[in-house]
Write an enzyme that holds these catalytic residues in place. Sequence first.
Site, PDB file in Angstrom:
ATOM      1  N   ASP A   1       2.156   7.736  -2.843  1.00 20.77           N
ATOM      2  CA  ASP A   1       2.027   8.048  -1.428  1.00 20.77           C
ATOM      3  C   ASP A   1       2.299   6.753  -0.675  1.00 20.77           C
ATOM      4  OD1 ASP A   1       1.327   8.706   1.126  1.00 20.77           O
ATOM      5  OD2 ASP A   1      -0.508   9.784   0.590  1.00 20.77           O
TER       6      ASP A   1
ATOM      7  N   LYS B   1       3.638   6.316  10.930  1.00 17.09           N
ATOM      8  CA  LYS B   1       2.918   5.088  11.284  1.00 17.09           C
ATOM      9  C   LYS B   1       3.891   3.965  11.649  1.00 17.09           C
ATOM     10  CE  LYS B   1      -0.337   7.481   9.222  1.00 17.09           C
ATOM     11  NZ  LYS B   1      -1.578   8.024   9.662  1.00 17.09           N
TER      12      LYS B   1
ATOM     13  N   TRP C   1      -7.629   9.541   0.312  1.00 13.02           N
ATOM     14  CA  TRP C   1      -7.457  10.253   1.592  1.00 13.02           C
ATOM     15  C   TRP C   1      -7.898  11.699   1.366  1.00 13.02           C
ATOM     16  CZ3 TRP C   1      -2.516  13.073   3.122  1.00 13.02           C
ATOM     17  CH2 TRP C   1      -2.541  13.453   4.468  1.00 13.02           C
TER      18      TRP C   1
HETATM   19  C1  LMR Z   1      -5.434   9.436   8.482  1.00 12.23           C
HETATM   20  O1  LMR Z   1      -5.743   9.236   7.302  1.00 12.23           O
HETATM   21  O2  LMR Z   1      -6.241   9.320   9.420  1.00 12.23           O
HETATM   22  C2  LMR Z   1      -4.020   9.807   8.828  1.00 12.23           C
HETATM   23  O3  LMR Z   1      -3.241   9.812   7.690  1.00 12.23           O
HETATM   24  C3  LMR Z   1      -3.915  11.039   9.624  1.00 12.23           C
HETATM   25  C4  LMR Z   1      -4.224  12.272   8.855  1.00 12.23           C
HETATM   26  O4  LMR Z   1      -3.375  13.166   8.870  1.00 12.23           O
HETATM   27  O5  LMR Z   1      -5.287  12.376   8.261  1.00 12.23           O
END
Ligand code: LMR
Length: 397
Positions: A211, A246, A130
């Site tokens: 996470d 979520k 991420w």
């Molecule tokens: C995402 O990965 O789209 C979500 O976790 C929202 C974010 O804050 O990035």
Amino acid sequence: MWKSVQPAPPDSILGLTEEFKKDQNPQKVNLGVGVYKDDAGNTPVLRCVKAAEKLLLETQSSKSYLPISGDPAYAAAVQRLIFGAKSDVLSSRRAVTIHAPGGTGALRVGADLIHKFNGDAKVWVSSPTWANHNGIFGAAGFQISRYGYYDATTKGLDFNRMIEDLEKVPAGDVVVLHACCHNPSGVDLDGPQWQQIAEVAVGKGWLPFLDFAYQGFGDGVDEDRIAVEQFAAAGVDFFVASSFSKNFGLYNERTGAITVVTPAKNDAEVAMSHLKTVVRTNYSNPPAHGGFVATMILDTPDLRTMWLEELSSMRDRIVDMRRSLVAGLVAQGVDGDFSFIEKQRGMFSFSGWSDDVVVSLRKNNNIYIVGGGRINLAGLTTSNIDYVVQSVAAAMK
Ligand code: LMR
């Protein structure tokens, strides 16, 4: 002050939502940010949340500050959810939990806490991860490195490479692991693989930082705790950042938690004292509403049952969209084997679509996808799937 300052680039995920909102085309589709949508394209307030809010409105008598660490009932409910009510982590009181503002806030509080005592550590994130992991741990002052995870050829997990890389991580470094529903790839480890990773962590002495933002979106609330259970069984120090954004749809209530698990109760108490100083010098104490709602739902049998039903229907709809997307691409004669989309878990799929395809879909079809080709399956509906499939087929020709 700002004359010689260059503007910062937009956020790779939330910046896309800003672009999407400006787009006037009625056919536009947002497959970017990880937010659940129902088949009508709305992000609903869950029925269990509405019911809990109604009760809260009637019974709440004060808006005074919460403790720095948040409501103790919330912390207890979070621990029962992420470890399971019968876990020895609870009975031995070797974990402490505080309410943090969302999953991002939880990661940042955890990162700041580690940095206080081990600022020279490196933080290892999966390749890919991420995007905001890099931002959060970087902002906390850490250097970031990557360990192997995703195999672009098989579109699955490169477990050998992952193990090999994690065996080289020095003691004291921090390894960020996606406990389930890996973001962005949707590719997860199974139980025996998690057990092996936990053994490496114990053997090498690095600090696991899980996470856990998508509990319930993989195979179910209980099934999805497999990673947490393996580290808990190992009896080592580890961190868990969790979130109700979520699985309760509480996105804008910023309802997350950071849990520090230790080998013994005394360690946990020391950790809590320092967590409080980190929070007090940042945002002082957490927002209350989302935590009250989540606690009420988790602690009220009827509401909990309602929640579990609503969560499984969200999960099932995403699985349906995975199937429809694969069937649609096959029906359109798009070259390639897309069965991997059905094997992946959670909201996302790493589509394997090139940046050219991603840019073309945005420019020519008003379909918004995060760079790198991560698609949010929950953005697909029975009304927009044909349009998306046809657009992808055209872009890939
Ligand atoms: C995402 O990965 O789209 C979500 O976790 C929202 C974010 O804050 O990035």
